[in-house]
Motif scaffolding. Sequence first.
Motif, PDB file in Angstrom:
ATOM      1  N   PRO A  51      40.304  61.476  28.722  1.00 52.19           N
ATOM      2  CA  PRO A  51      40.044  60.421  27.723  1.00 52.19           C
ATOM      3  C   PRO A  51      38.681  59.773  27.990  1.00 52.19           C
ATOM      4  O   PRO A  51      38.356  59.484  29.145  1.00 52.19           O
ATOM      5  CB  PRO A  51      41.171  59.402  27.976  1.00 52.19           C
ATOM      6  N   LYS A  52      37.906  59.546  26.951  1.00 49.35           N
ATOM      7  CA  LYS A  52      36.536  59.050  27.166  1.00 49.35           C
ATOM      8  C   LYS A  52      35.988  58.345  25.931  1.00 49.35           C
ATOM      9  O   LYS A  52      36.539  58.476  24.838  1.00 49.35           O
ATOM     10  CB  LYS A  52      35.604  60.206  27.537  1.00 49.35           C
ATOM     11  N   ALA A  53      34.870  57.646  26.144  1.00 48.63           N
ATOM     12  CA  ALA A  53      34.146  57.029  25.030  1.00 48.63           C
ATOM     13  C   ALA A  53      32.843  57.788  24.823  1.00 48.63           C
ATOM     14  O   ALA A  53      32.223  58.229  25.788  1.00 48.63           O
ATOM     15  CB  ALA A  53      33.856  55.564  25.347  1.00 48.63           C
ATOM     16  N   GLU A  54      32.460  57.943  23.563  1.00 48.20           N
ATOM     17  CA  GLU A  54      31.170  58.571  23.211  1.00 48.20           C
ATOM     18  C   GLU A  54      30.242  57.448  22.758  1.00 48.20           C
ATOM     19  O   GLU A  54      30.535  56.741  21.785  1.00 48.20           O
ATOM     20  CB  GLU A  54      31.395  59.596  22.095  1.00 48.20           C
ATOM     21  N   LEU A  55      29.147  57.265  23.489  1.00 48.45           N
ATOM     22  CA  LEU A  55      28.279  56.106  23.244  1.00 48.45           C
ATOM     23  C   LEU A  55      26.892  56.480  22.726  1.00 48.45           C
ATOM     24  O   LEU A  55      26.084  55.595  22.436  1.00 48.45           O
ATOM     25  CB  LEU A  55      28.123  55.298  24.542  1.00 48.45           C
TER      26      LEU A  55
ATOM     27  N   ARG B 111      36.910  66.182  15.160  1.00 43.67           N
ATOM     28  CA  ARG B 111      36.489  67.082  16.229  1.00 43.67           C
ATOM     29  C   ARG B 111      36.443  66.344  17.572  1.00 43.67           C
ATOM     30  O   ARG B 111      36.863  66.859  18.599  1.00 43.67           O
ATOM     31  CB  ARG B 111      35.106  67.615  15.865  1.00 43.67           C
ATOM     32  N   ALA B 112      35.916  65.132  17.533  1.00 45.54           N
ATOM     33  CA  ALA B 112      35.802  64.343  18.768  1.00 45.54           C
ATOM     34  C   ALA B 112      37.193  64.027  19.317  1.00 45.54           C
ATOM     35  O   ALA B 112      37.432  64.137  20.531  1.00 45.54           O
ATOM     36  CB  ALA B 112      35.020  63.065  18.490  1.00 45.54           C
ATOM     37  N   ALA B 113      38.107  63.653  18.424  1.00 41.60           N
ATOM     38  CA  ALA B 113      39.464  63.305  18.872  1.00 41.60           C
ATOM     39  C   ALA B 113      40.103  64.494  19.577  1.00 41.60           C
ATOM     40  O   ALA B 113      40.804  64.334  20.577  1.00 41.60           O
ATOM     41  CB  ALA B 113      40.312  62.866  17.681  1.00 41.60           C
ATOM     42  N   ALA B 114      39.830  65.690  19.063  1.00 45.41           N
ATOM     43  CA  ALA B 114      40.418  66.902  19.655  1.00 45.41           C
ATOM     44  C   ALA B 114      39.845  67.183  21.048  1.00 45.41           C
ATOM     45  O   ALA B 114      40.390  67.976  21.794  1.00 45.41           O
ATOM     46  CB  ALA B 114      40.178  68.097  18.738  1.00 45.41           C
ATOM     47  N   GLU B 115      38.733  66.530  21.392  1.00 43.62           N
ATOM     48  CA  GLU B 115      38.103  66.724  22.705  1.00 43.62           C
ATOM     49  C   GLU B 115      38.290  65.520  23.612  1.00 43.62           C
ATOM     50  O   GLU B 115      37.539  65.346  24.566  1.00 43.62           O
ATOM     51  CB  GLU B 115      36.599  66.954  22.540  1.00 43.62           C
ATOM     52  N   GLY B 116      39.239  64.675  23.283  1.00 41.90           N
ATOM     53  CA  GLY B 116      39.530  63.560  24.191  1.00 41.90           C
ATOM     54  C   GLY B 116      38.711  62.295  23.950  1.00 41.90           C
ATOM     55  O   GLY B 116      38.836  61.335  24.708  1.00 41.90           O
ATOM     56  N   VAL B 117      37.865  62.271  22.916  1.00 39.58           N
ATOM     57  CA  VAL B 117      37.101  61.048  22.638  1.00 39.58           C
ATOM     58  C   VAL B 117      38.056  60.020  22.019  1.00 39.58           C
ATOM     59  O   VAL B 117      38.710  60.292  21.024  1.00 39.58           O
ATOM     60  CB  VAL B 117      35.901  61.326  21.707  1.00 39.58           C
ATOM     61  N   ARG B 118      38.131  58.835  22.641  1.00 38.22           N
ATOM     62  CA  ARG B 118      39.101  57.830  22.212  1.00 38.22           C
ATOM     63  C   ARG B 118      38.417  56.580  21.642  1.00 38.22           C
ATOM     64  O   ARG B 118      39.051  55.703  21.093  1.00 38.22           O
ATOM     65  CB  ARG B 118      39.978  57.444  23.405  1.00 38.22           C
ATOM     66  N   HIS B 119      37.094  56.539  21.817  1.00 34.17           N
ATOM     67  CA  HIS B 119      36.327  55.408  21.285  1.00 34.17           C
ATOM     68  C   HIS B 119      34.909  55.929  21.061  1.00 34.17           C
ATOM     69  O   HIS B 119      34.371  56.638  21.899  1.00 34.17           O
ATOM     70  CB  HIS B 119      36.321  54.255  22.295  1.00 34.17           C
ATOM     71  N   VAL B 120      34.321  55.564  19.910  1.00 33.42           N
ATOM     72  CA  VAL B 120      32.976  56.080  19.616  1.00 33.42           C
ATOM     73  C   VAL B 120      32.116  55.014  18.949  1.00 33.42           C
ATOM     74  O   VAL B 120      32.587  54.267  18.089  1.00 33.42           O
ATOM     75  CB  VAL B 120      33.055  57.367  18.759  1.00 33.42           C
ATOM     76  N   GLU B 121      30.887  54.917  19.402  1.00 30.13           N
ATOM     77  CA  GLU B 121      29.932  53.978  18.812  1.00 30.13           C
ATOM     78  C   GLU B 121      28.865  54.810  18.117  1.00 30.13           C
ATOM     79  O   GLU B 121      28.039  55.441  18.770  1.00 30.13           O
ATOM     80  CB  GLU B 121      29.412  53.061  19.932  1.00 30.13           C
ATOM     81  N   LEU B 122      28.971  54.870  16.797  1.00 29.91           N
ATOM     82  CA  LEU B 122      28.153  55.786  15.992  1.00 29.91           C
ATOM     83  C   LEU B 122      26.793  55.191  15.679  1.00 29.91           C
ATOM     84  O   LEU B 122      26.694  54.139  15.053  1.00 29.91           O
ATOM     85  CB  LEU B 122      28.838  56.049  14.650  1.00 29.91           C
TER      86      LEU B 122
END
Length: 336
Positions: A9-13, A84-95
């Motif tokens: 589980p991770k955040a994409e920043l 796609r991000a959700a399928a790779e464990g992204v649980r929070h994203v700041e676009l």
Amino acid sequence: MTSDALTLPKAELHLHVEGTLEPDLAFALAVRNGVDLPFASVEELRAAYRFTDLQSFLDLYYACMDVLRTREDFRDLAAAYLRRAAAEGVRHVELFFDAQAHTARGVPYADVIGGLQDALDAAAHLGVTGGLILCFLRDAPVEEAEEVWAEARTRPEALLGVGLDSAEVGNPAGRFAPIYAEARALGLHAVAHAGEEGGPEYVWDALRELGAERIDHGIRSLEDPELVRHLAEHGIPLTVCPFSNVRLRAVDRLADHPLPAMLAAGLHVTVNSDDPAYFGGYAGENLEAVAEEFGLSAAELGLLARNSVTASFASAERKGELLAEIERWEGARPRE
Ligand code: HPA
Ligand code: ZN
């Protein structure tokens, strides 16, 4: 793929939503909107993904954006990314989004943020939270940034923060200081690209002139020991994008990437994907590649994931949930 890096589980920043425009979607939107792309086919477009530096990428990146015209286009773009991000464990994203690149083509700002927010709202069903960071183009006249800011500042609640991107070298951050000061006064977060192609002085500028809380890329910070000390002492996060740095020739090969040195220096590093449609992989693949290249342990992967959460602008409650998820992920791994 079910590797550790993809389930973590991770955040994409550090993610430019326009950089998630996959060739198939670009062509579908071109047809929908009657826009001519300067490529005859998906294959021809993919063949153009050979970059020599940041500018060579930006030229293609801005050209492809021309297919994004309506609120629905922005929604569909972000929705495809979020799935796609959700399928790779992204649980929070700041676009990140490049508002000026759209308003300059006549697309209303309200349609851009409206479409992106529609997709974020729908992503709640995927267990993904997030928000929007409006990036100013540092290589465009500051008046253009002021124009888009004049509209954005009337509804700051639509944004998490402001950022700065596009061609770095020769385009110092100082010109944007008044906008950043206003944004911070409105309660918005401040981030900025720096130290990607530019040297450590660009990172100092982002910190001193803009009050940046996070530095995007920042890989050249290592050239200045005093800056490294400052970043480590203040826990200023650096959103590092390994595939981007290789594809844009900031480093020759992944093996030469400064990520291990940055971690060893005690920097608050996160791993991100930047423009994944163009650079060959999303957050999970970037993490997976560095884990393999540098032989990262599950504990080191866990640290990178925790860094991504603590560096995020998620609420304290959401951060707590995500840190607990990472702890459970770590607990389920065999001890090394
Ligand atoms: N750097 C600067 N500007 C950008 C980038 C980047 O990596 N991606 C999209 N705009
Ligand atoms: Zn970027």
